[in-house]
Design a protein around this motif. Sequence first.
Motif, short mmCIF file in Angstrom:
data_model
loop_
_atom_site.label_atom_id
_atom_site.label_comp_id
_atom_site.label_asym_id
_atom_site.label_seq_id
_atom_site.Cartn_x
_atom_site.Cartn_y
_atom_site.Cartn_z
N TRP A 191 0.84 -1.22 0.00
CA TRP A 191 0.00 0.00 0.00
C TRP A 191 0.87 1.25 0.00
O TRP A 191 0.66 2.17 -0.80
N GLY A 222 2.47 1.79 -3.23
CA GLY A 222 1.51 2.31 -4.19
C GLY A 222 1.28 3.80 -4.01
O GLY A 222 1.19 4.56 -4.98
N GLN A 269 4.16 5.65 -5.39
CA GLN A 269 4.18 5.61 -6.85
C GLN A 269 3.09 6.47 -7.47
O GLN A 269 3.00 6.56 -8.70
N MET A 274 -0.35 6.15 -7.07
CA MET A 274 -1.62 5.52 -7.38
C MET A 274 -2.77 6.33 -6.79
O MET A 274 -2.65 6.89 -5.70
N LEU A 334 -5.85 2.30 -5.20
CA LEU A 334 -5.31 1.70 -3.98
C LEU A 334 -6.36 0.83 -3.30
O LEU A 334 -6.06 -0.30 -2.87
#
Length: 269
Positions: free
Chosen positions: A227, A230, A233, A235, A240
Motif C-alpha cells: 500500500w 503504491g 508511486q 496511485m 489503492l
Amino acid sequence: MNEPAQNHVAGKQDWSGHQLTGKRQHALVTDIFTQSSLSGVPPRALQIYQRNLQMTAARSLTITYPVLQQMVGEQAMFILAQRLLAWAKPTTGDWAEWGGQLPSLIASSELAADHPYLAGVAQLEWAVHEAGRRRVDAFNRASLSLLTDDDPNQIVLSLQPSLVVLESAYPVQPLWQLHRQTANPDSLSTEALESIMQNRQSANYAVVYQHRNKPNAEAIDEQAFAWLQGVQQGMSLSALLDAYPGIDFAQWLAYAIEHEWINTILSQR
C-alpha cells in the motif's frame, strides 16, 4: 607527537608553520586518501592526518550506525570505516552525509557469508539516520475535504519525504529494535535473538519515518508495505482501494496522520 605535527593537525598548517594554500590543501587531501606525497608534507605528519581521518570516519559510522556497532564491535567498525574511505570518500565537510554506501560494502564483504542480515540492518539504520535529518511538514487538515468533495479516481495521497519503506529477507527491524532497547550487548537474551530469527517470514517489511522530531522504524506486513509503495508511486485512492481491499482506509489514514506519515491529500484535477 612533535610540535610541528600538532600544529599541522589542529590548524591546517604545513610543517614549516605557514598556512596551506588552496593547491597545497588539495594536494594534502589527495595524499591523505591515496597515501601519496604530492603535498610535500613529511610522512610522519601525513600519517597523523590519515590516522585522524580514519578515527573520525569510524566515530562517524558509530554515531550513524549504533546498532551495527553493537553487533560487530569497535574493531570491525574501524576496519569498515577504512574500507569505506577507500571506496566512497566524503564529498562535503559534514560527516553526517557520509556513510550511505556502508550497506553495499557489508553485502560485498566477508561478513555477508556468516551474517547475511547485517547489510539489511545497516540499510535500516541509514534510513533511520536520514529520516532524522529530513524536514517533516504538518499535515494539511484542510485537504481532508477532498475525500468527500472529489472523485477518488482523482485523489492521491502525499507522504512525508522522510518516509521510507524497506524489504529484507531477514527480520532486521526486530533485530534493530532489540539492540536499541539493550544498552549492554553482552546482556542480550540468546532466546530473544533465536526467537526473532526462527520466526522470520520469507520476507520482512519496515517503514522508517520521523515522528515528533525523532526517527523511528516500525515493522509492517506485506499488504501495508505494498500500500505504501503504491502511495509513493502516485496511485489514486480508488486504485489503492481496489488493489488492497484488506486495508481499512479510515483506520490507516488516522494512524498515518497521527504518526506523521502523510502531509497532505491532493486532487489531480
